[in-house]
Write a protein that holds these residues in place. Structure first.
Motif, PDB file in Angstrom:
ATOM      1  N   VAL A 501       0.832  -1.206   0.000  1.00 45.77           N
ATOM      2  CA  VAL A 501       0.000   0.000   0.000  1.00 45.77           C
ATOM      3  C   VAL A 501       0.861   1.249   0.000  1.00 45.77           C
ATOM      4  N   GLU A 502       1.918   1.258   0.811  1.00 41.38           N
ATOM      5  CA  GLU A 502       2.730   2.466   0.941  1.00 41.38           C
ATOM      6  C   GLU A 502       3.759   2.611  -0.169  1.00 41.38           C
ATOM      7  N   ALA A 503       4.144   1.509  -0.812  1.00 42.39           N
ATOM      8  CA  ALA A 503       5.155   1.602  -1.864  1.00 42.39           C
ATOM      9  C   ALA A 503       4.502   2.026  -3.167  1.00 42.39           C
ATOM     10  N   PRO A 504       4.936   3.091  -3.800  1.00 39.35           N
ATOM     11  CA  PRO A 504       4.349   3.501  -5.082  1.00 39.35           C
ATOM     12  C   PRO A 504       4.679   2.516  -6.179  1.00 39.35           C
ATOM     13  N   GLY A 505       3.676   2.207  -6.974  1.00 36.59           N
ATOM     14  CA  GLY A 505       3.874   1.255  -8.062  1.00 36.59           C
ATOM     15  C   GLY A 505       3.853  -0.182  -7.633  1.00 36.59           C
ATOM     16  N   ALA A 506       3.606  -0.461  -6.344  1.00 35.84           N
ATOM     17  CA  ALA A 506       3.579  -1.844  -5.883  1.00 35.84           C
ATOM     18  C   ALA A 506       2.245  -2.483  -6.263  1.00 35.84           C
ATOM     19  N   ALA A 507       2.194  -3.796  -6.141  1.00 35.09           N
ATOM     20  CA  ALA A 507       0.979  -4.523  -6.494  1.00 35.09           C
ATOM     21  C   ALA A 507      -0.131  -4.155  -5.527  1.00 35.09           C
ATOM     22  N   GLN A 508      -1.284  -3.821  -6.073  1.00 32.85           N
ATOM     23  CA  GLN A 508      -2.441  -3.470  -5.266  1.00 32.85           C
ATOM     24  C   GLN A 508      -3.361  -4.688  -5.154  1.00 32.85           C
ATOM     25  N   SER A 509      -4.133  -4.693  -4.100  1.00 33.52           N
ATOM     26  CA  SER A 509      -5.024  -5.820  -3.851  1.00 33.52           C
ATOM     27  C   SER A 509      -6.205  -5.787  -4.812  1.00 33.52           C
ATOM     28  N   LEU A 510      -6.525  -6.960  -5.390  1.00 33.09           N
ATOM     29  CA  LEU A 510      -7.685  -7.080  -6.262  1.00 33.09           C
ATOM     30  C   LEU A 510      -8.958  -7.368  -5.492  1.00 33.09           C
ATOM     31  N   TRP A 511      -8.848  -7.499  -4.197  1.00 38.65           N
ATOM     32  CA  TRP A 511      -9.997  -7.859  -3.376  1.00 38.65           C
ATOM     33  C   TRP A 511     -10.547  -6.595  -2.720  1.00 38.65           C
ATOM     34  N   GLN A 512     -11.863  -6.450  -2.815  1.00 39.45           N
ATOM     35  CA  GLN A 512     -12.531  -5.309  -2.217  1.00 39.45           C
ATOM     36  C   GLN A 512     -13.225  -5.767  -0.936  1.00 39.45           C
ATOM     37  N   THR A 513     -12.817  -5.224   0.177  1.00 37.59           N
ATOM     38  CA  THR A 513     -13.409  -5.539   1.463  1.00 37.59           C
ATOM     39  C   THR A 513     -13.860  -4.263   2.151  1.00 37.59           C
ATOM     40  N   GLN A 514     -14.836  -4.413   3.037  1.00 35.87           N
ATOM     41  CA  GLN A 514     -15.350  -3.274   3.777  1.00 35.87           C
ATOM     42  C   GLN A 514     -14.604  -3.045   5.082  1.00 35.87           C
ATOM     43  N   GLU A 515     -13.710  -3.927   5.421  1.00 36.29           N
ATOM     44  CA  GLU A 515     -12.947  -3.772   6.648  1.00 36.29           C
ATOM     45  C   GLU A 515     -11.734  -2.867   6.414  1.00 36.29           C
ATOM     46  N   ALA A 516     -11.261  -2.285   7.503  1.00 30.47           N
ATOM     47  CA  ALA A 516     -10.080  -1.421   7.410  1.00 30.47           C
ATOM     48  C   ALA A 516      -8.845  -2.265   7.092  1.00 30.47           C
ATOM     49  N   ALA A 517      -7.894  -1.622   6.410  1.00 30.29           N
ATOM     50  CA  ALA A 517      -6.672  -2.334   6.027  1.00 30.29           C
ATOM     51  C   ALA A 517      -5.906  -2.760   7.276  1.00 30.29           C
ATOM     52  N   PRO A 518      -5.444  -3.991   7.342  1.00 28.21           N
ATOM     53  CA  PRO A 518      -4.698  -4.450   8.520  1.00 28.21           C
ATOM     54  C   PRO A 518      -3.330  -3.790   8.577  1.00 28.21           C
ATOM     55  N   PRO A 519      -2.691  -3.785   9.738  1.00 27.00           N
ATOM     56  CA  PRO A 519      -1.349  -3.179   9.846  1.00 27.00           C
ATOM     57  C   PRO A 519      -0.300  -4.030   9.152  1.00 27.00           C
ATOM     58  N   ASP A 520       0.833  -3.421   8.952  1.00 27.67           N
ATOM     59  CA  ASP A 520       1.954  -4.116   8.329  1.00 27.67           C
ATOM     60  C   ASP A 520       2.419  -5.254   9.236  1.00 27.67           C
ATOM     61  N   ALA A 521       2.831  -6.350   8.616  1.00 28.73           N
ATOM     62  CA  ALA A 521       3.285  -7.502   9.396  1.00 28.73           C
ATOM     63  C   ALA A 521       4.528  -7.165  10.209  1.00 28.73           C
ATOM     64  N   LEU A 522       5.379  -6.283   9.718  1.00 26.29           N
ATOM     65  CA  LEU A 522       6.568  -5.883  10.478  1.00 26.29           C
ATOM     66  C   LEU A 522       6.169  -5.151  11.752  1.00 26.29           C
ATOM     67  N   TYR A 523       5.177  -4.278  11.640  1.00 28.97           N
ATOM     68  CA  TYR A 523       4.686  -3.570  12.830  1.00 28.97           C
ATOM     69  C   TYR A 523       4.059  -4.551  13.823  1.00 28.97           C
ATOM     70  N   SER A 524       3.296  -5.510  13.306  1.00 31.60           N
ATOM     71  CA  SER A 524       2.671  -6.494  14.193  1.00 31.60           C
ATOM     72  C   SER A 524       3.710  -7.353  14.891  1.00 31.60           C
ATOM     73  N   LEU A 525       4.822  -7.638  14.208  1.00 32.59           N
ATOM     74  CA  LEU A 525       5.875  -8.440  14.827  1.00 32.59           C
ATOM     75  C   LEU A 525       6.548  -7.665  15.957  1.00 32.59           C
ATOM     76  N   ILE A 526       6.772  -6.357  15.764  1.00 29.91           N
ATOM     77  CA  ILE A 526       7.330  -5.531  16.835  1.00 29.91           C
ATOM     78  C   ILE A 526       6.338  -5.422  17.994  1.00 29.91           C
ATOM     79  N   ARG A 527       5.065  -5.305  17.661  1.00 29.78           N
ATOM     80  CA  ARG A 527       4.039  -5.234  18.707  1.00 29.78           C
ATOM     81  C   ARG A 527       3.982  -6.527  19.515  1.00 29.78           C
ATOM     82  N   MET A 528       4.174  -7.655  18.857  1.00 27.77           N
ATOM     83  CA  MET A 528       4.154  -8.929  19.576  1.00 27.77           C
ATOM     84  C   MET A 528       5.307  -9.017  20.576  1.00 27.77           C
TER      85      MET A 528
END
Length: 866
Positions: A501-528
């Motif tokens: 999401v944050e990287a310009p030109g990166a692959a975007q998700s083809l799935w449309q969901t009504q939920e908020a985007a989850p946090p980055d896995a790196l952030y979640s690993l630091i949080r753990m």
């Protein structure tokens, strides 16, 4: 004795006055009864029952309306009770009106109740003794408090009995035989899905991840509620599952290396239920650092995955502190905390270096002070000093060189910022200089320090400049978390968005969901690491790792590393097995809990679900062997066996001999499971003999017996191959159910057709010689079994839609009938059967034999008499 007065009823019928002809009117000499007033009731109570009541003169003023009169009568019903308890009746009336209902509301509620009663079906009441004498029924007196009850019920009495609830008749279902059902022989018909899928309309998975369904597929958030096709002939469809391309998420090559490394670090052995199970090896432990050499084998592949595993290595892998065993625990913990923080700092500095260099290239027109600040966001202090010196900011470079100084240094810089604001000269100071001062002072919320920074560099500012040198990772994370939650108040810190999401030109998700985007896995690993209460359920979200919600590769590998191998965290729904109890003293019957066995694991449905989803992902790409290996990590033995068998069955078309040998040798998959999958597939394409041999090879005698009875035995009987018929059921006795009513019938038929003709030939070869006892006994036993066989064959060969069953039934019945006729002609048996055979030639021959037997019998009887 107190006297009770009958009050008027609230119903309209009872509110009417009695007629002049009624007994009640005659008893009062034509005067209507009225309820007594308060003075009358009190005087009557004082006078006693012996004094007769004096008639009261009629009132001079006009009568009030009927509705007001009824409400007043109902309200006066509480007056004697109020006087008896010592409360003023008027005050009680006021309190009753305030706390409950007004007379007008009472009338409205009564009207609504009467309308509801009229809508109900009237029930004829039982005849009562009071009505037989022409007396009115006594009603209960309602208080105003009861009017508030919803759906007030009448009192149950002999005049108004409660209707008995009739029991609902039990629905009876008739058992339909297999021959009479309309779906017989139409199981593979796809034109009419209602007939083809009559036993199951549920959506199911097909081979290669295809979704077999009837109707149309729709999203959970779709506004259309039409999920089935509108046409009469509904077709069964097999649609491929939508999945992300290989360039998004973990690539095929690195995924293969991950699974191979995981297989080399696992032990596959049967569990207590003799089902193969994969567990991490105790000698080769799976850690984050053990996966890092795999990225060196494929340089440039998976930058996010490599960064993820390097972060896990910095936070969770064991560190060699090189301390003696005599080192105090607090000192050891403090050194470990500093080493973790240093490792995190090195990882973060290397992770944001590319972003800093890219921003400097794109914004080459910036002033040198701002460029120095950008270098500082990546903890590049040397480069920041060089840029500041080359731009003429010598004093600023001197301050940058002292980054991370003591509290006095920070206080001086903070005071300088305050002086600039007080003297109103801050607008003349360059923005880059003010940001560097604020950053060195640790005032991260000042001078828009967070502006235009991604979450990694924002977290790095908290790590390098926001805290003191002795603070740990937990304090750094809490500072960033508080700043992130305060972003709505104008701080402007970036949210921890995933890499795509944050990287310009990166692959975007083809799935449309009504939920908020989850946090980055790196952030979640630091949080753990920072929050001990954080579980794997909050980390292992597919959209945190890749733009596809169906990519469970990294989620599953992290689960195995952190839960099964390193024992760091687990899913919150894992239940521990109950502890056993043993008796300590037989006399006292005292119980003591046994020590918990560490080898016994609890069950986690979330872990099994994650494993099944990753196995399905591998199956869609054609990786059957890795999918089987992943399914071996299912925790339940029964579920593991069922999942692997279903996987092999769905992919039976690609189960080559080479793949089967690999599954057996590497993954310890039983040969019976592979043969069973191949047998089911062979049977579905009409190869009954191959299915029979595969079932027997898998030692599944029950299914092999069913295939032989339904497909092979009838054809063998028609061809007259009795040796093949006996070989089909050889060795199955005692291993299958209903043997005596299915397979044994064919075995007895083969024995009769092989043995009995030879005995008859031996007896008829010497007609003058009397047959011995053994021959007579064998012939008689077989003759008795022939009628039984003829009677049981229609039940065994019951599929009249199959021409093999019809032909075999006609052929076998005719052969047995003809053979029985030959025995009757020889005069060796008295057994007989009903002429139900469909073979007309057999029926005619048996009829001739029966007539000839009777002729010989009559002849024998007539000759001695002559």
């Amino acid at each position: 004795m107190a006297r009770f007065t009958a009050y008027a009823s609230d119903s309209d019928d009872d509110a009417q006055e009695p007629s002049s002809s009624s007994p009640l009117r005659r008893s009062t000499n034509g005067k209507s009864l009225k309820p007594p007033t308060d003075d009358e009731s009190s005087s009557s109570d004082q006078e006693g029952p012996s004094r007769p009541a004096e008639p009261q003169p009629p009132p001079e003023k006009s009568q009030p309306p009927a509705s007001k009169q009824r409400s007043r009568l109902a309200e006066r019903g509480l007056t004697p009770w109020a006087r008896a308890v010592g409360v003023d009746p008027k005050r009680m009336e006021v309190m009753q009106t305030v706390f409950f209902t007004l007379p007008k509301e009472q009338e409205e509620m009564r009207a609504a109740s009467e309308a509801q009663k009229q809508k109900q079906v009237p029930r004829p009441p039982r005849p009562s003794l009071a009505k037989s004498f022409g007396m009115s029924r006594k009603h209960r007196r309602e208080s105003t408090g009861e009017l508030h009850r919803s759906g007030a019920h009448e009192r149950i009495s002999f005049d108004n009995p409660m209707a008995s609830i009739s029991a609902r008749p039990v629905r009876k279902f008739a058992r339909i035989s297999t021959v009479e059902t309309t779906a017989l022989g139409k199981e593979s018909l796809q034109v009419d899905a209602g007939l083809a899928l009559g036993r199951s309309f549920r959506v199911s998975w097909g081979p290669g991840g295809k979704l077999a369904h009837i109707g149309t597929l729709c999203s959970p958030f779709s506004t259309s509620y039409v999920c089935f096709t509108t046409g009469m002939p509904s077709f069964a469809r097999c649609d491929p599952m939508l999945r992300q391309e290989n360039n998004a998420g973990l690539g095929e090559s690195i995924r293969h290396l991950f699974l191979q490394h995981h297989l080399n670090s696992s032990v596959i052995a049967p569990d207590a239920s003799d089902i193969p199970c994969a567990t991490p090896s105790s000698t080769t432990k799976l850690t984050f650092s053990s996966f890092l050499p795999l990225f060196a084998a494929l340089p440039g592949s998976g930058p996010f995955e490599e960064s993820l595993f390097r972060l896990g290595h910095a936070l969770f892998d064991e560190l060699d502190l090189k301390l003696s065993d005599k080192t105090p625990s607090d000192v050891r913990y403090r050194i470990l905390s500093l080493r973790r923080k240093l490792a995190l700092s090195k990882w973060l500095q290397g992770s944001v270096a590319g972003t800093v260099e890219k921003e400097l290239r794109e914004r080459a027109s910036l002033d040198d002070a701002t460029k120095a600040f950008l270098h500082m966001t990546g903890n590049q202090i040397d480069k920041a000093c060089d840029v500041a010196m080359s731009g003429g900011y010598s004093k600023l470079a001197t301050l940058i060189a002292q980054a991370g100084g003591d509290e006095d240094f920070r206080a001086d810089l903070l005071q300088q910022l305050a002086v600039w604001k007080e003297e109103k000269v801050d607008i003349m100071i360059e923005s880059g200089v003010k940001k560097v001062y604020a950053l060195l002072a640790g005032a991260l919320g000042e001078e828009e320090v967070w502006k235009d920074l991604d979450w990694k560099r924002a977290f790095g500012l908290c790590l390098w400049f926001g805290q003191k040198g002795e603070e740990g990772i937990v304090e750094v994370f809490n500072q960033y978390k508080e700043a992130f939650h305060g972003a709505e108040e104008g701080v402007g810190i970036a949210s921890p968005a995933p890499w795509y999401v944050e990287a310009p030109g990166a692959a975007q998700s083809l799935w449309q969901t009504q939920e908020a985007a989850p946090p980055d896995a790196l952030y979640s690993l630091i949080r753990m690491f920072a929050e001990p209460t954080c579980s794997l359920a909050e980390l292992l979200i597919p959209l945190s790792f890749s733009p596809s919600p169906l990519d469970y590769a990294l989620c599953w590998h992290l689960y195995i590393i952190m839960s099964r191998s390193m024992r760091i965290r687990d899913f919150p729904d894992r239940s521990r097995p109950p502890r056993g109890r043993r008796l300590v003293d037989d006399d006292d019957d005292e119980e003591e809990e046994e020590e918990e066995d560490e080898s016994v694991e609890g069950h986690s449905p979330s872990a099994d679900l994650l494993t099944s989803q990753y196995a399905l992902q591998l199956e869609t790409t054609g990786a059957l062997e890795p999918a089987v290996f992943v399914l071996m990590h299912l925790e339940g033995s029964a579920g593991r066996e069922k999942a692997i068998k279903e996987l092999l069955l769905r992919n039976a078309t690609i189960l080559t001999d080479y793949l089967a040998k690999s599954l057996i040798s590497k993954l310890k998959v039983p040969l019976a499971w592979i043969n069973e999958a191949k047998a089911i597939h062979a049977l579905s394409v009409g190869k009954a003999w191959d299915a029979y041999e595969l079932y027997r090879g898998a030692l599944l005698y029950e299914r092999a017996h069913d295939v032989a009875v339904r497909y092979l035995a009838p054809e063998a009987c028609i061809r007259g191959d009795l040796d093949l018929l006996k070989g089909l059921f050889q060795g199955m006795e005692g291993k299958v159910g209903w043997w005596s009513l299915r397979g044994k019938i064919f075995m007895d038929y083969a024995d009769v057709m092989v043995t009995l003709p030879g005995l008859l030939s031996d007896v008829q070869a010497e007609p003058d010689k009397e047959p011995d006892t053994e021959q007579k006994t064998a012939i008689e036993e077989m003759c008795l079994s022939i009628p039984k066989l003829i009677g049981l064959l229609p039940d065994v060969l019951s599929d009249m839609s199959d021409p093999r069953h019809r032909g075999a039934l006609t052929y076998m019945t005719g052969k047995l009938t003809i053979l029985l006729g030959r025995i009757k002609v020889a005069g060796l048996t008295k057994a007989s059967v009903q002429l139900t055979a469909e073979n007309e030639g057999a029926r005619l021959e048996y009829l001739h034999a029966t007539v000839y037997e009777k002729f010989l019998k009559n002849l024998r009887v007539a000759v001695p008499s002559a």
